[in-house]
Scaffold this active site. Structure first.
Site, PDB file in Angstrom:
ATOM      1  N   LYS A  77       0.844  -1.196   0.000  1.00  0.00           N
ATOM      2  CA  LYS A  77       0.000   0.000   0.000  1.00  0.00           C
ATOM      3  C   LYS A  77       0.877   1.242   0.000  1.00  0.00           C
ATOM      4  O   LYS A  77       1.946   1.257   0.639  1.00  0.00           O
ATOM      5  CB  LYS A  77      -0.883  -0.029   1.255  1.00  0.00           C
ATOM      6  CG  LYS A  77      -1.877   1.119   1.380  1.00  0.00           C
ATOM      7  CD  LYS A  77      -2.757   0.928   2.625  1.00  0.00           C
ATOM      8  CE  LYS A  77      -3.789   2.030   2.786  1.00  0.00           C
ATOM      9  NZ  LYS A  77      -4.649   1.821   3.974  1.00  0.00           N
ATOM     10  N   SER A 152      -9.599   1.760   3.261  1.00  0.00           N
ATOM     11  CA  SER A 152      -8.811   2.574   2.367  1.00  0.00           C
ATOM     12  C   SER A 152      -7.820   1.780   1.511  1.00  0.00           C
ATOM     13  O   SER A 152      -7.329   2.301   0.509  1.00  0.00           O
ATOM     14  CB  SER A 152      -8.037   3.609   3.189  1.00  0.00           C
ATOM     15  OG  SER A 152      -7.132   2.971   4.068  1.00  0.00           O
ATOM     16  N   SER A 176      -9.533  -0.718   7.384  1.00  0.00           N
ATOM     17  CA  SER A 176      -9.045  -0.574   6.008  1.00  0.00           C
ATOM     18  C   SER A 176      -8.400  -1.795   5.393  1.00  0.00           C
ATOM     19  O   SER A 176      -8.092  -1.789   4.208  1.00  0.00           O
ATOM     20  CB  SER A 176      -8.052   0.579   5.925  1.00  0.00           C
ATOM     21  OG  SER A 176      -8.763   1.778   5.873  1.00  0.00           O
TER      22      SER A 176
HETATM   23  N1  GLN Z   1     -13.113   3.676   6.905  1.00  0.00           N
HETATM   24  C1  GLN Z   1     -12.202   4.002   7.955  1.00  0.00           C
HETATM   25  C2  GLN Z   1     -11.891   5.481   7.913  1.00  0.00           C
HETATM   26  O1  GLN Z   1     -12.202   6.101   6.935  1.00  0.00           O
HETATM   27  C3  GLN Z   1     -10.989   3.142   7.852  1.00  0.00           C
HETATM   28  C4  GLN Z   1      -9.685   3.818   7.797  1.00  0.00           C
HETATM   29  C5  GLN Z   1      -8.500   2.923   7.939  1.00  0.00           C
HETATM   30  O2  GLN Z   1      -8.598   1.827   8.506  1.00  0.00           O
HETATM   31  N2  GLN Z   1      -7.355   3.418   7.499  1.00  0.00           N
HETATM   32  O3  GLN Z   1     -11.365   6.024   8.841  1.00  0.00           O
END
Ligand code: GLN
Length: 474
Positions: A77, A152, A176
């Site tokens: 990532k 994400s 995420s």
């Molecule tokens: N959907 C969550 C957010 O927007 C997940 C983010 C993450 O785990 N990096 O904060």
């Protein structure tokens, strides 16, 4: 044609001379090129991956013992630093920034002879649930290109889903890794907070962030975890506990104790088919001789608000370093004072969602509101930690859906950030309490999309978590 099913099988084929690392890399490069429209990869390290594959083949053929990840093709990532490679958190503010060191997790993968094939698209600074907040544009779900892959770590999920690498790394601050795994029909593991060093992981909310793993089978995920985990002098939040040999502890037919929350399975936001599948799974677990019990849990509706107060607070602080002075994007406007310079630089380069979170975080930390929001959210976090610790005294696991719905249609939730946040209801708990959690792809919805079962275990009990995952997905 090259076909990948597991690291173990790949290694057997290498040793038998049926395949080479070079062939594997060539195959994946071809796959990546023919699926460019999915937009999963940001950069492909074609030449160096090919070179490394050749080198590994030579070493193996010369009789050298092979590393645990010999020739294993991995995508990372775009929030994980890899020395001399670009890293941007999919943000314009870090456009063209090159890592000056490698994350500890990456160093450890390389030591075990993995091949990093490229970096993967994600929501800007890992903030989002659809991968639509990326400066590189959205990523398509390979099973239905009108849908999002989740976020994400959307690029990381699609890279594994579409067979563009063997495994990939993501980061999980609030789901995420698990949620895109759920949307894409693969395995996503978020380890215990403090299991894997965060050194070299671009920070979103430091007390929540953890590197996570995407894969197609449990043993592969277990190997990656055991390679990356463990104490690191560069991250004081990493546990010094000894790292179990996860991959050799997977078998067994233990009977486990599961807890679930009625409130979670009957939540109004939960898709009825998902609810029913999980309820059926609960019955099946009982039939298989496991103990499964409903636990009273009255904090469900507080966890998303607590998560967004605390993570935005941490983000507002973490992201203050991007000021255009030392590195990254800077405004082209000349003859302005320093404050104006900061303002323009940050306004021009951060995306909409990141700005929203910085403002929210700055607000909840401001003198007048600190106690009303930040302190309260900390108290909710503490209550949750106490409550979960009590549950794990009597149970091995808590089971839940991973997401209340299957993969959204692209654009569906972009105008409604609150609706988007609320869909994190099942994943953020594990980050608030720091426990490990996994999304196991077990189900298919009548709309054709896959979805998973989420299992959470006690802190540092990845052994049990991986054992049950293996039992559920042999
Ligand atoms: N959907 C969550 C957010 O927007 C997940 C983010 C993450 O785990 N990096 O904060």
């Amino acid at each position: 044609m090259f076909e990948f099913s597991s690291i173990e099988q790949f290694h057997a084929q290498l040793q038998e001379g049926k395949v080479t690392c070079l062939q594997a890399v060539q195959y994946y490069l071809q796959q990546i090129r023919s699926t460019r429209h999915l937009n999963a990869f940001i950069e492909i390290y074609a030449d160096e991956a090919l070179q490394r594959a050749k080198l590994l083949d030579e070493r193996r053929q010369a009789g050298h013992a092979i590393g645990k990840l010999h020739g294993v093709v991995i995508g990372i990532k775009d929030v994980i630093c890899y020395k001399d490679h670009k890293v941007s958190a999919s943000s314009n503010i870090l456009k063209d920034f090159t890592s000056i060191y490698s994350a500890t997790a990456i160093e450890r993968l390389l030591t075990e002879e993995a091949i990093i094939i490229g970096n993967l698209n994600c929501d800007e600074f890992a903030m989002g649930s659809t991968n639509e907040n990326s400066s590189y544009g959205k990523v398509l779900n390979a099973l239905d290109e009108t849908r999002v892959p989740g976020g994400s770590s959307g690029g990381s999920a699609v890279a594994v889903q579409a067979g563009l690498c063997m495994l990939s790394l993501g980061s999980d601050t609030g789901g995420s890794v698990r949620q895109p795994a759920d949307f894409c029909g693969i395995i996503g593991l978020k380890p215990t907070y403090g299991r894997i060093s965060r050194y070299g992981l671009i920070a979103y909310a430091s007390s929540f962030d953890q590197i996570g793993i995407f894969g197609t089978n449990v043993p592969d995920v277990a190997v990656l975890l055991e390679v990356m985990a463990g104490a690191d002098e560069y991250d004081s939040t990493v546990s010094h506990q000894e790292v179990p040999a996860f991959s050799s502890l997977l078998s067994g037919n233990k009977k486990f104790r599961f807890a679930y929350f009625d409130e979670a399975l009957n939540h109004p936001s939960l898709d009825i088919e998902i609810a029913n599948s999980i309820k059926n799974k609960i019955e099946q677990l009982k039939e298989d001789g496991h103990e499964v019990a409903a636990i009273e849990f009255d904090l469900l509706d507080y966890i998303v608000p607590a998560y967004y107060v605390l993570t935005t607070a941490e983000a507002s602080s973490n992201l203050s370093r991007y000021d255009g002075i030392k590195y990254g994007y800077r405004t082209a406007k000349k003859d302005i004072d320093l404050t104006e310079f900061y303002k323009l630089t940050r306004s021009e380069a951060f995306g909409k969602e990141v700005k929203r979170r910085i403002m929210l975080g700055t607000f909840v930390l401001s003198a007048g509101y600190f106690d009303a929001y930040f302190t309260r959210a900390q108290k909710v976090r503490q209550l949750l930690c106490d409550k979960t610790a009590a549950i794990f005294k009597s149970y091995d696991f808590i089971i839940m859906p991973t997401s209340p719905v299957t993969a959204f249609k692209a654009g569906e939730k972009m105008d409604d950030p609150i609706a988007m946040y609320l869909a994190d209801i099942y994943t953020v708990m594990a980050n608030l309490v720091g426990c490990p959690a996994i999304s196991i792809p077990l189900f298919k919805h009548s709309n054709g999309m896959p979805f998973g079962l989420q299992v959470m275990a006690n802190r540092f009990d990845e052994v049990s978590l991986l054992q049950i995952s293996r039992l559920l997905k042999p």
